[in-house]
Design a protein around this motif. Structure first.
Motif, PDB file in Angstrom:
ATOM      1  N   GLY A  21       0.823  -1.201   0.000  1.00 55.15           N
ATOM      2  CA  GLY A  21       0.000   0.000   0.000  1.00 55.15           C
ATOM      3  C   GLY A  21       0.857   1.251   0.000  1.00 55.15           C
ATOM      4  O   GLY A  21       2.023   1.217   0.394  1.00 55.15           O
ATOM      5  N   GLU A  22       0.277   2.352  -0.449  1.00 61.25           N
ATOM      6  CA  GLU A  22       0.965   3.643  -0.441  1.00 61.25           C
ATOM      7  C   GLU A  22       0.118   4.643   0.332  1.00 61.25           C
ATOM      8  O   GLU A  22      -1.097   4.727   0.128  1.00 61.25           O
ATOM      9  CB  GLU A  22       1.183   4.152  -1.868  1.00 61.25           C
ATOM     10  N   VAL A  33       2.813  -0.811   4.234  1.00 63.44           N
ATOM     11  CA  VAL A  33       2.895   0.588   3.811  1.00 63.44           C
ATOM     12  C   VAL A  33       4.259   1.130   4.228  1.00 63.44           C
ATOM     13  O   VAL A  33       4.523   1.310   5.420  1.00 63.44           O
ATOM     14  CB  VAL A  33       1.768   1.438   4.437  1.00 63.44           C
ATOM     15  N   ALA A  34       5.123   1.326   3.257  1.00 66.47           N
ATOM     16  CA  ALA A  34       6.472   1.861   3.496  1.00 66.47           C
ATOM     17  C   ALA A  34       7.238   1.032   4.521  1.00 66.47           C
ATOM     18  O   ALA A  34       7.939   1.568   5.387  1.00 66.47           O
ATOM     19  CB  ALA A  34       6.394   3.321   3.938  1.00 66.47           C
ATOM     20  N   GLY A  35       7.086  -0.293   4.450  1.00 65.37           N
ATOM     21  CA  GLY A  35       7.824  -1.178   5.343  1.00 65.37           C
ATOM     22  C   GLY A  35       7.143  -1.475   6.656  1.00 65.37           C
ATOM     23  O   GLY A  35       7.555  -2.384   7.382  1.00 65.37           O
ATOM     24  N   ALA A  36       6.086  -0.729   6.995  1.00 63.16           N
ATOM     25  CA  ALA A  36       5.321  -0.985   8.217  1.00 63.16           C
ATOM     26  C   ALA A  36       4.160  -1.921   7.875  1.00 63.16           C
ATOM     27  O   ALA A  36       3.311  -1.576   7.046  1.00 63.16           O
ATOM     28  CB  ALA A  36       4.802   0.316   8.804  1.00 63.16           C
TER      29      ALA A  36
END
Length: 213
Positions: free
Chosen positions: A9-10, A68-71
């Motif tokens: 996701g972004e 989302v961004a590694g999380a």
């Protein structure tokens, strides 16, 4: 157990109808992620990946990871919006949860078996409940609740209290709620039919007297 699905996701810094429209043109859809003790987060994700999850046997009850961004968070569908014309997913709300947390899930009820009682004249199977809400960890949600009705008779009914659930699953429905039963439908007494083409007699009128004219 099948390997958990991960969806990339972004984070969406800008929201609105125009932004959402551009996302859909790019093959993505807007999402809002709730829960987990934090503020709701606006993100976007690939439509094909999310649609593939909804097509699995567990469907909306599927637990998957959102990266989302590694999380990464474990999430599940909380709500979704389907385009009435195309049938495509256009928006979804996801529920973020922590390990061990129980949430309310909807599980279908499947009746299996063929009761001998259905061979009785006028016997009809009635399924009053087709799904039931359970409270459990999403990963432990059963695909369905299978109910064996082979021994069901017209004198008895299957109630919520008769259903079998796995460990750690809570039910808040009234235990006496009827799930399925066999009812005997008696033939209706039909009203006497007037012969086609015949005129009905009027009370007090002599049918042998011809009308003048």
């Amino acid at each position: 157990m099948a390997e958990k699905i991960t969806v990339k996701g972004e984070k969406r810094e800008v929201t609105g109808k125009n932004v959402n429209r551009r996302l859909r043109v790019e093959g993505k859809i807007p999402l809002i992620v709730y829960g987990g003790g934090v503020e709701p987060t606006s993100v976007s994700a690939d439509l094909r990946e999310l649609a593939a999850i909804l097509r699995t046997t567990t469907g909306v009850n599927t637990v998957f990871s959102l990266d989302v961004a590694g999380a990464t968070d474990d999430v599940i569908f909380q709500d979704r919006q389907i385009d009435a014309v195309t049938g495509r997913l256009v928006h979804a709300d996801l529920r973020r949860f922590s390990k061990g947390e129980k949430i309310e899930m909807t599980v279908p009820i499947h009746l299996i078996g063929e009761p001998e009682a259905l061979k009785e004249e006028g016997a009809v199977l009635s399924q009053a409940m087709r799904e039931i809400k359970v409270l459990c960890e999403p990963a432990k949600t059963p695909d369905s609740i299978d109910v064996d009705i082979s021994s069901l008779t017209s004198e008895h009914s299957i109630h919520v209290s008769d259903l079998k659930f796995g460990e750690g699953i809570e039910i808040h429905d009234d235990p006496e709620t009827v799930v399925a039963s066999i009812v005997i439908v008696s033939e209706e007494v039909l009203e006497p039919q007037i012969e086609v083409g015949a005129e009905p007699e009027v009370a007090g009128e002599d049918p042998n007297i011809e009308e003048d004219g």
